[in-house]
Design a protein around this motif. Sequence first.
Motif, PDB file in Angstrom:
ATOM      1  N   VAL A  23      31.318  20.735  57.282  1.00 45.28           N
ATOM      2  CA  VAL A  23      29.869  20.667  56.987  1.00 45.28           C
ATOM      3  C   VAL A  23      29.250  20.559  58.255  1.00 45.28           C
ATOM      4  CG1 VAL A  23      27.970  19.674  55.784  1.00 45.28           C
ATOM      5  CG2 VAL A  23      30.329  19.807  54.778  1.00 45.28           C
ATOM      6  N   ALA A  24      28.333  21.626  58.633  1.00 40.33           N
ATOM      7  CA  ALA A  24      27.557  21.651  59.751  1.00 40.33           C
ATOM      8  C   ALA A  24      26.154  21.173  59.468  1.00 40.33           C
ATOM      9  CB  ALA A  24      27.414  23.225  60.341  1.00 40.33           C
ATOM     10  N   SER A  25      25.580  20.376  60.377  1.00 37.05           N
ATOM     11  CA  SER A  25      24.093  20.005  59.962  1.00 37.05           C
ATOM     12  C   SER A  25      23.470  20.051  61.287  1.00 37.05           C
ATOM     13  CB  SER A  25      24.148  18.669  59.269  1.00 37.05           C
ATOM     14  OG  SER A  25      24.602  17.786  60.212  1.00 37.05           O
ATOM     15  N   GLY A  26      22.083  19.996  61.481  1.00 35.91           N
ATOM     16  CA  GLY A  26      21.020  19.755  62.557  1.00 35.91           C
ATOM     17  C   GLY A  26      20.651  21.195  62.863  1.00 35.91           C
ATOM     18  N   ASN A  27      20.272  21.687  64.220  1.00 36.68           N
ATOM     19  CA  ASN A  27      19.755  22.780  64.568  1.00 36.68           C
ATOM     20  C   ASN A  27      20.633  24.132  64.678  1.00 36.68           C
ATOM     21  OD1 ASN A  27      17.657  24.410  65.526  1.00 36.68           O
ATOM     22  ND2 ASN A  27      17.691  23.628  67.719  1.00 36.68           N
ATOM     23  N   ILE A  28      20.954  24.435  63.532  1.00 38.51           N
ATOM     24  CA  ILE A  28      21.752  25.586  63.434  1.00 38.51           C
ATOM     25  C   ILE A  28      21.406  26.487  62.396  1.00 38.51           C
ATOM     26  CG2 ILE A  28      23.863  24.603  62.267  1.00 38.51           C
ATOM     27  CD1 ILE A  28      25.715  26.285  64.064  1.00 38.51           C
ATOM     28  N   ILE A  29      21.359  27.826  62.433  1.00 35.54           N
ATOM     29  CA  ILE A  29      21.388  28.608  61.360  1.00 35.54           C
ATOM     30  C   ILE A  29      22.802  29.047  60.993  1.00 35.54           C
ATOM     31  CG2 ILE A  29      20.470  30.824  60.415  1.00 35.54           C
ATOM     32  CD1 ILE A  29      18.402  30.535  62.958  1.00 35.54           C
ATOM     33  N   PHE A  30      23.342  28.350  60.103  1.00 34.37           N
ATOM     34  CA  PHE A  30      24.479  28.412  59.735  1.00 34.37           C
ATOM     35  C   PHE A  30      25.023  29.753  59.331  1.00 34.37           C
ATOM     36  CE2 PHE A  30      28.565  26.622  58.529  1.00 34.37           C
ATOM     37  CZ  PHE A  30      29.010  27.239  57.406  1.00 34.37           C
ATOM     38  N   SER A  31      24.220  30.503  58.582  1.00 33.29           N
ATOM     39  CA  SER A  31      24.638  31.747  57.936  1.00 33.29           C
ATOM     40  C   SER A  31      25.058  32.795  58.976  1.00 33.29           C
ATOM     41  CB  SER A  31      23.454  32.251  57.059  1.00 33.29           C
ATOM     42  OG  SER A  31      22.301  32.553  57.964  1.00 33.29           O
ATOM     43  N   VAL A  32      24.508  32.827  60.175  1.00 35.67           N
ATOM     44  CA  VAL A  32      24.887  33.718  61.366  1.00 35.67           C
ATOM     45  C   VAL A  32      26.035  33.236  62.042  1.00 35.67           C
ATOM     46  CG1 VAL A  32      22.509  34.861  61.264  1.00 35.67           C
ATOM     47  CG2 VAL A  32      22.962  32.842  62.600  1.00 35.67           C
ATOM     48  N   ALA A  33      26.472  32.075  61.749  1.00 41.00           N
ATOM     49  CA  ALA A  33      27.569  31.426  62.668  1.00 41.00           C
ATOM     50  C   ALA A  33      28.881  31.849  62.283  1.00 41.00           C
ATOM     51  CB  ALA A  33      27.223  30.010  62.970  1.00 41.00           C
ATOM     52  N   ILE A  70      40.636  30.821  54.083  1.00 42.39           N
ATOM     53  CA  ILE A  70      39.416  30.431  54.551  1.00 42.39           C
ATOM     54  C   ILE A  70      38.143  31.134  53.794  1.00 42.39           C
ATOM     55  CG2 ILE A  70      38.951  32.148  56.513  1.00 42.39           C
ATOM     56  CD1 ILE A  70      37.922  29.979  58.255  1.00 42.39           C
ATOM     57  N   SER A  71      36.930  30.152  53.615  1.00 36.72           N
ATOM     58  CA  SER A  71      35.923  30.642  52.977  1.00 36.72           C
ATOM     59  C   SER A  71      34.624  29.900  53.349  1.00 36.72           C
ATOM     60  CB  SER A  71      36.084  30.672  51.372  1.00 36.72           C
ATOM     61  OG  SER A  71      36.321  29.084  51.180  1.00 36.72           O
ATOM     62  N   ARG A  72      33.535  30.279  53.022  1.00 33.67           N
ATOM     63  CA  ARG A  72      32.296  29.728  53.308  1.00 33.67           C
ATOM     64  C   ARG A  72      31.428  29.511  52.280  1.00 33.67           C
ATOM     65  NH1 ARG A  72      30.199  32.347  58.398  1.00 33.67           N
ATOM     66  NH2 ARG A  72      28.458  31.034  58.288  1.00 33.67           N
ATOM     67  N   ASP A  73      30.354  28.687  52.492  1.00 33.29           N
ATOM     68  CA  ASP A  73      29.395  28.379  51.460  1.00 33.29           C
ATOM     69  C   ASP A  73      28.157  28.085  52.223  1.00 33.29           C
ATOM     70  OD1 ASP A  73      28.526  25.989  48.716  1.00 33.29           O
ATOM     71  OD2 ASP A  73      27.603  27.527  49.497  1.00 33.29           O
ATOM     72  N   ASN A  74      27.404  29.311  52.520  1.00 39.34           N
ATOM     73  CA  ASN A  74      26.258  29.214  53.070  1.00 39.34           C
ATOM     74  C   ASN A  74      24.902  28.275  52.724  1.00 39.34           C
ATOM     75  OD1 ASN A  74      27.250  30.782  55.188  1.00 39.34           O
ATOM     76  ND2 ASN A  74      26.216  32.766  54.471  1.00 39.34           N
ATOM     77  N   ALA A  75      24.895  28.288  51.541  1.00 45.13           N
ATOM     78  CA  ALA A  75      24.016  27.283  50.903  1.00 45.13           C
ATOM     79  C   ALA A  75      24.229  25.859  51.133  1.00 45.13           C
ATOM     80  CB  ALA A  75      24.023  27.510  49.477  1.00 45.13           C
ATOM     81  N   ASN A  76      25.319  25.431  51.608  1.00 43.04           N
ATOM     82  CA  ASN A  76      25.845  24.197  51.713  1.00 43.04           C
ATOM     83  C   ASN A  76      26.103  24.158  53.202  1.00 43.04           C
ATOM     84  OD1 ASN A  76      25.294  22.499  49.142  1.00 43.04           O
ATOM     85  ND2 ASN A  76      26.588  24.385  48.506  1.00 43.04           N
ATOM     86  N   ASN A  77      26.123  24.992  54.133  1.00 39.76           N
ATOM     87  CA  ASN A  77      26.476  24.851  55.245  1.00 39.76           C
ATOM     88  C   ASN A  77      27.946  24.440  55.762  1.00 39.76           C
ATOM     89  OD1 ASN A  77      23.944  25.539  56.093  1.00 39.76           O
ATOM     90  ND2 ASN A  77      23.480  23.789  57.387  1.00 39.76           N
ATOM     91  N   THR A  78      28.679  25.124  54.819  1.00 41.16           N
ATOM     92  CA  THR A  78      30.428  24.681  54.770  1.00 41.16           C
ATOM     93  C   THR A  78      31.296  25.860  54.743  1.00 41.16           C
ATOM     94  OG1 THR A  78      29.700  22.736  53.280  1.00 41.16           O
ATOM     95  CG2 THR A  78      31.949  23.252  53.371  1.00 41.16           C
ATOM     96  N   VAL A  79      32.110  25.353  55.458  1.00 38.59           N
ATOM     97  CA  VAL A  79      33.613  26.161  55.574  1.00 38.59           C
ATOM     98  C   VAL A  79      34.468  25.375  55.087  1.00 38.59           C
ATOM     99  CG1 VAL A  79      34.958  27.411  57.298  1.00 38.59           C
ATOM    100  CG2 VAL A  79      32.625  27.536  57.843  1.00 38.59           C
ATOM    101  N   TYR A  80      35.374  26.327  54.335  1.00 37.02           N
ATOM    102  CA  TYR A  80      36.580  25.448  53.757  1.00 37.02           C
ATOM    103  C   TYR A  80      37.872  26.147  54.259  1.00 37.02           C
ATOM    104  CZ  TYR A  80      33.087  24.187  50.108  1.00 37.02           C
ATOM    105  OH  TYR A  80      31.919  23.772  49.640  1.00 37.02           O
ATOM    106  N   LEU A  81      38.877  25.323  54.101  1.00 36.03           N
ATOM    107  CA  LEU A  81      40.363  25.945  54.243  1.00 36.03           C
ATOM    108  C   LEU A  81      41.107  25.354  53.100  1.00 36.03           C
ATOM    109  CD1 LEU A  81      42.058  27.420  56.384  1.00 36.03           C
ATOM    110  CD2 LEU A  81      42.881  25.197  57.280  1.00 36.03           C
TER     111      LEU A  81
END
Length: 116
Positions: A23-33, A70-81
């Motif tokens: 989970v990423a938090s803070g000053n980042i636009i997760f969807s473009v990372a 690997i997958s991601r959930d941009n709504a929750n700023n999360t990457v899964y393995l």
Amino acid sequence: QVQVVESGGGLVQAGGSLRLSCVASGNIIFSVATGNWYRQVPGKQRELVATITSGGTTHVEDSMQGRFTISRDNANNTVYLQMNNLKPEDTAVYYCNIKRTLSTYWGQGTPVTVSS
């Protein structure tokens, strides 16, 4: 400031499964990372496990193909393995990083131990 926190590691028997979360938090636009999972065994270099781009394109290293996803959930700023059919040689500390242009943010790692 960006924080990255991994979770989901633990002890599992060979053949078992685990799902790691990052989970990423803070000053980042997760969807473009881009999100990456690495792993490291003591005394060895950290190795890439899997990558997912902002567009959802994925790559899993050959030795883990067919077992790891690997997958991601941009709504929750999360990457899964998702790790299936785990083997003792998968034992390592698993790290996540989130990359955006020139910046890379690492988590503290989550340990995975696979018993035979």
